[in-house]
Design a protein around this motif. Structure first.
Motif, PDB file in Angstrom:
ATOM      1  N   LEU A 239      16.481 -45.129 -92.993  1.00 46.58           N
ATOM      2  CA  LEU A 239      17.089 -44.985 -91.670  1.00 46.58           C
ATOM      3  C   LEU A 239      16.353 -45.835 -90.631  1.00 46.58           C
ATOM      4  CD1 LEU A 239      19.413 -43.439 -90.359  1.00 46.58           C
ATOM      5  CD2 LEU A 239      17.810 -41.591 -89.828  1.00 46.58           C
ATOM      6  N   PHE A 240      15.031 -45.874 -90.723  1.00 44.49           N
ATOM      7  CA  PHE A 240      14.234 -46.666 -89.783  1.00 44.49           C
ATOM      8  C   PHE A 240      14.523 -48.154 -89.946  1.00 44.49           C
ATOM      9  CE2 PHE A 240      10.041 -48.781 -88.905  1.00 44.49           C
ATOM     10  CZ  PHE A 240      10.097 -48.654 -87.521  1.00 44.49           C
ATOM     11  N   LEU A 241      14.480 -48.645 -91.180  1.00 46.26           N
ATOM     12  CA  LEU A 241      14.753 -50.061 -91.424  1.00 46.26           C
ATOM     13  C   LEU A 241      16.201 -50.405 -91.077  1.00 46.26           C
ATOM     14  CD1 LEU A 241      12.861 -50.576 -94.803  1.00 46.26           C
ATOM     15  CD2 LEU A 241      12.127 -51.259 -92.505  1.00 46.26           C
ATOM     16  N   GLY A 242      17.117 -49.480 -91.363  1.00 47.43           N
ATOM     17  CA  GLY A 242      18.513 -49.724 -91.006  1.00 47.43           C
ATOM     18  C   GLY A 242      18.721 -49.813 -89.505  1.00 47.43           C
ATOM     19  N   SER A 243      18.035 -48.932 -88.749  1.00 50.82           N
ATOM     20  CA  SER A 243      18.173 -48.981 -87.288  1.00 50.82           C
ATOM     21  C   SER A 243      17.573 -50.256 -86.725  1.00 50.82           C
ATOM     22  CB  SER A 243      17.511 -47.747 -86.652  1.00 50.82           C
ATOM     23  OG  SER A 243      16.123 -47.717 -86.926  1.00 50.82           O
ATOM     24  N   LEU A 244      16.472 -50.721 -87.319  1.00 52.46           N
ATOM     25  CA  LEU A 244      15.894 -51.993 -86.892  1.00 52.46           C
ATOM     26  C   LEU A 244      16.861 -53.144 -87.156  1.00 52.46           C
ATOM     27  CD1 LEU A 244      12.159 -51.793 -88.084  1.00 52.46           C
ATOM     28  CD2 LEU A 244      13.051 -51.430 -85.773  1.00 52.46           C
ATOM     29  N   ALA A 245      17.473 -53.142 -88.333  1.00 52.67           N
ATOM     30  CA  ALA A 245      18.406 -54.212 -88.678  1.00 52.67           C
ATOM     31  C   ALA A 245      19.615 -54.209 -87.763  1.00 52.67           C
ATOM     32  CB  ALA A 245      18.831 -54.070 -90.147  1.00 52.67           C
ATOM     33  N   VAL A 246      20.180 -53.025 -87.531  1.00 55.96           N
ATOM     34  CA  VAL A 246      21.342 -52.938 -86.643  1.00 55.96           C
ATOM     35  C   VAL A 246      20.962 -53.349 -85.224  1.00 55.96           C
ATOM     36  CG1 VAL A 246      23.001 -51.334 -85.613  1.00 55.96           C
ATOM     37  CG2 VAL A 246      22.497 -51.196 -88.058  1.00 55.96           C
ATOM     38  N   SER A 247      19.785 -52.922 -84.780  1.00 52.42           N
ATOM     39  CA  SER A 247      19.346 -53.262 -83.426  1.00 52.42           C
ATOM     40  C   SER A 247      19.213 -54.768 -83.244  1.00 52.42           C
ATOM     41  CB  SER A 247      18.004 -52.586 -83.124  1.00 52.42           C
ATOM     42  OG  SER A 247      18.124 -51.184 -83.153  1.00 52.42           O
TER      43      SER A 247
END
Length: 490
Positions: free
Chosen positions: A451-459
């Motif tokens: 979830l953390f890496l996904g939020s970074l990627a989306v951001s």
């Protein structure tokens, strides 16, 4: 314990809160830290309780204060029960009276804000759980549940930390609740101190888009009061007092929301017992308050569908929420165990340091790349919330945008509608400790890591590029009118 003793305990709590407000009005360094009166009152009660006054008196040979300090053991026993009850009131009021926007509105305005908020919250689990498995467990002999303390204390704040007391007791680690409240205290104070420092730095280096000079507060603002020429209403009357007092009506709605939440929780726990409790038992450890929040949403949607949604005034709900939160904070801080913190001091310091470093890095590195326009005005709110509570974020946003000229408040509010049901006291916060207790730290660490890496990627790869492209289009549209070849003296 008699009803009179319960009543006396509540009166003493109110008196301590009044003394805390008086200190906020008189002491300048307290004003400069924007410390809420409830935090001041909680520390006063802690100093006058058995942990400080009682211990000091016992060391001097006077055992009269050892058990209950200045207030007595019965009063402290009442105070210890308040956080677990009042946190359901706080969360039940979150969405009562609020306009619930459509998904499209939330996505367009709050999408970047939500992506950043998830990075803050999920990152706190990642940092905390990594510390738990690498340092806190092997070297300090702490259970892996310690990895959830950063998110519970920082993102959740005192209310959530106090609300999790029964959960920590159920899983056999009562010291975790004391550490969570202590972490929440560091987060709240650190959020204000670091947030104000970042704002001043940003203003002086030209990184703000609204306030260009260091914001100076009036005397009334420093004291936490309104001036005589300022008029603010506590709320709007939605019923005639001759039939029912409006505050009584709103308290009834809060009670109904909590009852709905309790029925939902009881139903889920019954389902678990009937189907899979022999294999794994998880819902038995889930506290009531996140379900009380869902109960408030269900009630608001039901009233809207029946055409009675106007009976709930958001202003009065905020006052009920604020009252419950003030009392909760004082009671939680007054009954904290300093012995538990002292015996786990290194773990406490490591968790606080890890959370602070993560939040500062995300604010200064991720937010500008995700929200290029008004990045500080919008990002400082999420930073404040991720360090303390929602109110901390609102205070910081008010400093950097006192007249609400940027979209920071609206975007933050819409983001909360999606964010609150899960993090900062929501379902994920409530279930994290039972989940680690049952399955160990690795499943939750894996999910939060993704979830953390996904939020970074989306951001960075979606919202960052999208908002940058939109800003470039706006500049291209504005440029010919302001600095084009037709302007000037030619």
């Amino acid at each position: 314990m008699s009803a009179n003793q319960v009543g006396l305990s509540l009166l003493l709590l109110g008196l301590v809160l009044l003394v805390g407000k008086a200190i906020r009005m008189r002491v300048r360094w307290v004003q400069s830290l924007f410390l809420p009166s409830a935090i001041i009152a909680g520390f006063l009660a802690l100093l006058a309780g058995p942990e400080v006054l009682g211990a000091a008196a016992a060391a001097l040979g006077h055992d009269g204060f050892a058990e209950g300090g200045l207030f007595g053991a019965d009063t402290l026993a009442v105070w210890k029960t308040l956080p677990g009850m009042l946190i359901s009131v706080v969360f039940a009021t979150l969405f009562l009276g609020q306009k619930l926007p459509g998904p499209r509105t939330v996505v367009d305005l709050a999408g970047p804000q939500l992506s950043v908020g998830v990075a803050f919250a999920a990152g706190q689990y990642v940092v905390g759980l990594l510390l738990a498995v690498a340092v806190l467990g092997p070297l300090l002999d702490l259970p892996p549940m310690a990895g959830a303390l950063i998110e519970i204390g920082f993102e959740g704040g005192h209310g959530t930390a106090a609300g999790m007391i029964p959960v920590f007791e159920e899983v056999g680690w009562s010291e975790g609740a004391d550490l969570a409240i202590a972490v929440a205290t560091v987060g709240l104070v650190g959020g204000i101190v670091i947030g104000v420092a970042v704002i001043n730095w940003a203003i002086r280096t030209g990184r703000t888009e609204v306030v260009r000079d260091v914001y100076e507060q009036s005397i009334e603002e420093q004291r936490g009061l309104f001036g005589k020429d300022e008029q603010y209403t506590a709320g709007t009357l939605t019923s005639r007092p001759a039939s029912i007092e409006p505050l009584s009506l709103h308290m009834s709605f809060v009670a109904l929301a909590i009852i709905i939440g309790q029925l939902m929780l009881s139903g889920l726990q019954w389902l678990e017992q009937a189907l899979w409790a022999d294999t794994v038992e998880l819902l038995a450890y889930v506290p009531l308050f996140p379900l009380a929040m869902l109960g408030g949403i269900v009630l608001q949607l039901g009233l809207n569908a029946a055409g009675w949604g106007h009976l709930i005034d958001p202003g009065l709900m905020l006052r009920i929420q604020g009252f419950a939160l003030d009392v909760l904070i004082v009671a939680a801080l007054a009954t904290i165990s300093l012995e538990a913190i002292a015996s786990n001091m290194w773990a406490f310091l490591l968790l606080c340091a890890g959370g602070i470093v993560l939040n500062v890095v995300l604010l200064l590195w991720l937010v500008p790349r995700t929200i290029p326009s008004f990045w500080l005005e919008r990002g400082i709110g999420d930073f404040g919330q991720s360090m303390g509570v929602t109110a901390t974020g609102l205070v910081l946003m008010r400093i950097v945008d006192p007249e609400a000229k940027s979209p920071c408040f609206e975007a933050f509010g819409y983001k909360q509608l999606v964010f609150e049901p899960f993090f900062g006291g929501g379902l994920i916060t409530a279930i994290a400790v039972p989940l680690v207790f049952q399955f160990g730290p690795w499943p939750l660490l894996g999910v939060m890591g993704v979830l953390f890496l996904g939020s970074l990627a989306v951001s960075l790869l979606y919202w960052g590029r999208k908002t940058t492209d939109e800003a470039a289009i706006e500049v291209a549209e504005v440029t010919p009118d302001h600095v084009g070849p037709g302007d000037g003296a030619g």
